[in-house]
Motif scaffolding. Structure first.
Motif, PDB file in Angstrom:
ATOM      1  N   THR A  34       0.813  -1.170  -0.057  1.00 27.07           N
ATOM      2  CA  THR A  34       0.001   0.113  -0.016  1.00 27.07           C
ATOM      3  C   THR A  34       0.973   1.162   0.037  1.00 27.07           C
ATOM      4  OG1 THR A  34      -1.904  -1.147   1.249  1.00 27.07           O
ATOM      5  CG2 THR A  34      -1.996   1.208   1.237  1.00 27.07           C
ATOM      6  N   TYR A  35       1.826   1.223   0.754  1.00 26.67           N
ATOM      7  CA  TYR A  35       2.799   2.453   1.011  1.00 26.67           C
ATOM      8  C   TYR A  35       4.069   2.351   0.529  1.00 26.67           C
ATOM      9  CZ  TYR A  35      -1.049   3.012   4.301  1.00 26.67           C
ATOM     10  OH  TYR A  35      -2.324   3.165   4.872  1.00 26.67           O
ATOM     11  N   ARG A  36       4.338   3.221  -0.532  1.00 31.45           N
ATOM     12  CA  ARG A  36       5.671   3.048  -1.178  1.00 31.45           C
ATOM     13  C   ARG A  36       6.348   4.393  -1.203  1.00 31.45           C
ATOM     14  NH1 ARG A  36       1.641   0.952  -3.890  1.00 31.45           N
ATOM     15  NH2 ARG A  36       1.874   2.573  -5.703  1.00 31.45           N
ATOM     16  N   GLY A  37       7.483   4.531  -0.709  1.00 37.21           N
ATOM     17  CA  GLY A  37       8.092   6.270  -0.436  1.00 37.21           C
ATOM     18  C   GLY A  37       9.305   6.379  -0.109  1.00 37.21           C
ATOM     19  N   VAL A  38       9.370   7.305   0.405  1.00 37.66           N
ATOM     20  CA  VAL A  38      11.046   7.737   0.798  1.00 37.66           C
ATOM     21  C   VAL A  38      10.734   8.686   2.023  1.00 37.66           C
ATOM     22  CG1 VAL A  38      11.039  10.047  -0.701  1.00 37.66           C
ATOM     23  CG2 VAL A  38      12.896   8.924  -0.112  1.00 37.66           C
ATOM     24  N   ASN A  39      11.787   8.783   2.862  1.00 36.59           N
ATOM     25  CA  ASN A  39      12.102   9.605   3.842  1.00 36.59           C
ATOM     26  C   ASN A  39      12.367  10.818   3.655  1.00 36.59           C
ATOM     27  OD1 ASN A  39      12.466   8.089   6.942  1.00 36.59           O
ATOM     28  ND2 ASN A  39      12.760   6.710   5.052  1.00 36.59           N
ATOM     29  N   GLY A  73       5.870   7.695  -8.994  1.00 33.24           N
ATOM     30  CA  GLY A  73       5.021   6.843  -8.585  1.00 33.24           C
ATOM     31  C   GLY A  73       4.897   6.469  -7.179  1.00 33.24           C
ATOM     32  N   MET A  74       5.776   7.125  -6.226  1.00 35.93           N
ATOM     33  CA  MET A  74       5.851   6.871  -4.910  1.00 35.93           C
ATOM     34  C   MET A  74       4.292   7.595  -4.358  1.00 35.93           C
ATOM     35  SD  MET A  74       9.611   7.358  -3.796  1.00 35.93           S
ATOM     36  CE  MET A  74      10.736   6.247  -3.938  1.00 35.93           C
ATOM     37  N   ASN A  75       3.815   6.987  -3.374  1.00 33.97           N
ATOM     38  CA  ASN A  75       2.782   7.616  -2.657  1.00 33.97           C
ATOM     39  C   ASN A  75       2.688   7.911  -1.118  1.00 33.97           C
ATOM     40  OD1 ASN A  75       2.478   5.306  -1.600  1.00 33.97           O
ATOM     41  ND2 ASN A  75       0.961   4.264  -2.673  1.00 33.97           N
ATOM     42  N   THR A  76       4.060   7.885  -0.470  1.00 33.76           N
ATOM     43  CA  THR A  76       4.252   7.824   0.892  1.00 33.76           C
ATOM     44  C   THR A  76       5.560   8.644   1.210  1.00 33.76           C
ATOM     45  OG1 THR A  76       3.288   5.651   1.257  1.00 33.76           O
ATOM     46  CG2 THR A  76       4.218   6.762   3.085  1.00 33.76           C
ATOM     47  N   LYS A 112      -1.487  15.445  -3.916  1.00 35.25           N
ATOM     48  CA  LYS A 112      -0.609  14.616  -4.884  1.00 35.25           C
ATOM     49  C   LYS A 112      -0.941  12.965  -4.888  1.00 35.25           C
ATOM     50  CE  LYS A 112       1.476  17.962  -7.009  1.00 35.25           C
ATOM     51  NZ  LYS A 112       1.500  18.046  -8.557  1.00 35.25           N
ATOM     52  N   GLY A 113      -2.245  12.883  -3.985  1.00 42.28           N
ATOM     53  CA  GLY A 113      -2.347  11.444  -3.982  1.00 42.28           C
ATOM     54  C   GLY A 113      -1.418  10.546  -2.964  1.00 42.28           C
ATOM     55  N   ALA A 114      -0.651  11.504  -1.996  1.00 37.00           N
ATOM     56  CA  ALA A 114       0.270  10.876  -1.187  1.00 37.00           C
ATOM     57  C   ALA A 114      -0.174  10.715   0.401  1.00 37.00           C
ATOM     58  CB  ALA A 114       1.503  11.299  -1.253  1.00 37.00           C
ATOM     59  N   GLY A 301       4.356  -1.792   3.630  1.00 37.14           N
ATOM     60  CA  GLY A 301       4.999  -0.654   2.867  1.00 37.14           C
ATOM     61  C   GLY A 301       6.251  -0.552   3.295  1.00 37.14           C
ATOM     62  N   TRP A 302       6.889   0.496   2.613  1.00 46.91           N
ATOM     63  CA  TRP A 302       8.140   0.807   3.010  1.00 46.91           C
ATOM     64  C   TRP A 302       8.546   2.374   2.500  1.00 46.91           C
ATOM     65  CZ3 TRP A 302      10.109   2.367  -2.010  1.00 46.91           C
ATOM     66  CH2 TRP A 302       9.533   1.896  -2.922  1.00 46.91           C
ATOM     67  N   THR A 303       9.356   3.020   3.175  1.00 45.27           N
ATOM     68  CA  THR A 303       9.906   4.302   2.642  1.00 45.27           C
ATOM     69  C   THR A 303      11.519   4.288   2.959  1.00 45.27           C
ATOM     70  OG1 THR A 303       9.481   4.931   5.219  1.00 45.27           O
ATOM     71  CG2 THR A 303       7.959   5.904   3.448  1.00 45.27           C
ATOM     72  N   TYR A 304      12.106   4.615   1.732  1.00 45.40           N
ATOM     73  CA  TYR A 304      13.340   4.446   1.585  1.00 45.40           C
ATOM     74  C   TYR A 304      14.265   5.442   2.198  1.00 45.40           C
ATOM     75  CZ  TYR A 304      18.022   4.285  -0.972  1.00 45.40           C
ATOM     76  OH  TYR A 304      19.289   4.109  -1.244  1.00 45.40           O
TER      77      TYR A 304
END
Length: 341
Positions: A34-39, A73-76, A112-114, A301-304
């Motif tokens: 569900t959650y794919r993003g970055v710090n 394409g990131m959302n988080t 932005k949908g995040a 999910g995850w955040t890089y």
């Protein structure tokens, strides 16, 4: 000199500027997380300067950061903030200007949908004193989260990251602090998902033995707890070295936590992970993210780690280099759009 994981925020400039609705329930096993993003860490910079000068010692991420990563394409976004800036006095009101900055970031990301993970980036401390001590009792930690829940609660685009890498003296003591925060959030009327970290640098590989028994006892009437872990793939797992371990070793660092999640019918979130630009290290990202995707019944999910314009040439950064994607972003891209899996 070997640096601790906490040095990830201070080995780089600490005095400069940084710049479709989602559900909170886990997605089906066949989908990507569900959650794919970055710090985005700039608001927690200059932690030794409190409150610090906004726009010089620290700054919230700029719209361009959100624009770039959502376009990929990131959302988080995991937004690191400091407790002391949000609440200058224990049990006192939240700072209106700081809260407004948080709210503005959340609103822009949501546009932005995040989703935003609000990460209290204080290592289990308030002005250097341990949460759960006489100086910072559990009730004060609960008070912070009660106020934040009232200000932000029930927005499905916000996840509550209780604390970054708590350095508590025992998991049992930390469990009591976490339970107090959970109870306060729910009493405030918020039903948001809550991200629960563990002691011991929040390590995925160490979580079952160090935190599993204690944190497995937590109770949430909403059943919306997500256990957050961090993992780095350099030889000592500190996240401070350009070298990396083998693919088998990397997956072995994640497997104990994945097994714990399955055994406890729990959900997890990889809040920090990163590799250097060395080709053999970039090559680890595919197997790592595949492991999370293949276990999407328990990994939400995850955040890089990490991004932001002031990271410069930091070995882990996802910030584009003169308009060009970093090698790590190229490796991550196939996992950002579920329809292209």
């Amino acid at each position: 000199m070997t640096l601790s994981p906490s040095s990830r925020l201070c080995i780089w400039p600490c005095g400069g500027m940084i710049a479709a609705a989602l559900t909170l329930s886990p997605v089906p096993h066949a989908d990507a997380q569900t959650y794919r993003g970055v710090n985005l860490a700039g608001a927690a910079y200059s932690s030794s300067k409190l409150p610090g000068r906004y726009g010089y010692d620290y700054l919230y991420p700029k719209p361009a950061e959100v624009d770039y990563f959502t376009a990929q394409g990131m959302n988080t976004f995991r937004l690191s903030v400091l407790w002391e800036r949000l609440q200058p006095t224990l049990n006192g009101p939240l700072d209106e200007k700081e809260l407004q900055r948080v709210q503005q970031f959340i609103a822009y990301a949501q546009g932005k949908g995040a989703t935003t993970v609000l990460d209290i980036h204080d290592y289990g401390r308030y002005r250097g004193q341990e949460v759960g001590s006489a100086g910072v009792p559990d009730s004060a930690f609960a008070d912070l989260w009660s106020r934040l829940a009232q200000a932000l609660g029930n927005n499905p685009h916000v996840l509550f990251g209780l604390m970054n890498e708590p350095q508590q003296h025992s998991a049992e003591a930390w469990k009591n602090s976490v339970q107090a925060a959970i109870d306060a959030i729910r009493r405030a009327g918020s039903h948001n998902a809550i991200l629960v970290p563990g002691i011991g640098w929040d390590s995925a590989q160490g979580f079952p033995k160090l935190n599993g028994d204690a944190l497995g006892q937590l109770h949430d009437p909403d059943n919306r707890l997500v256990y957050e872990v961090h993992e780095y793939f350099d030889p000592d797992a500190s996240g401070t070295k350009p070298a990396c371990i083998s693919q088998d070793q990397a997956l072995a660092r994640l497997q104990p936590f994945t097994d714990w999640l399955h055994a406890h019918k729990a959900h997890g979130f990889l809040g920090e992970f990163g590799v250097s630009r060395q080709p053999e290290c970039v090559a680890l990202l595919g197997p790592i993210l595949s492991h999370l995707r293949d276990n999407a019944d328990v990994w939400d999910g995850w955040t890089y780690w990490a991004a932001g314009p002031l990271w410069g040439n930091y070995m882990f950064t996802l910030e584009p280099d003169h308009g060009q994607d970093r090698p790590q972003m190229t490796a991550i891209k196939p996992f950002l759009n579920p329809t292209k899996q």
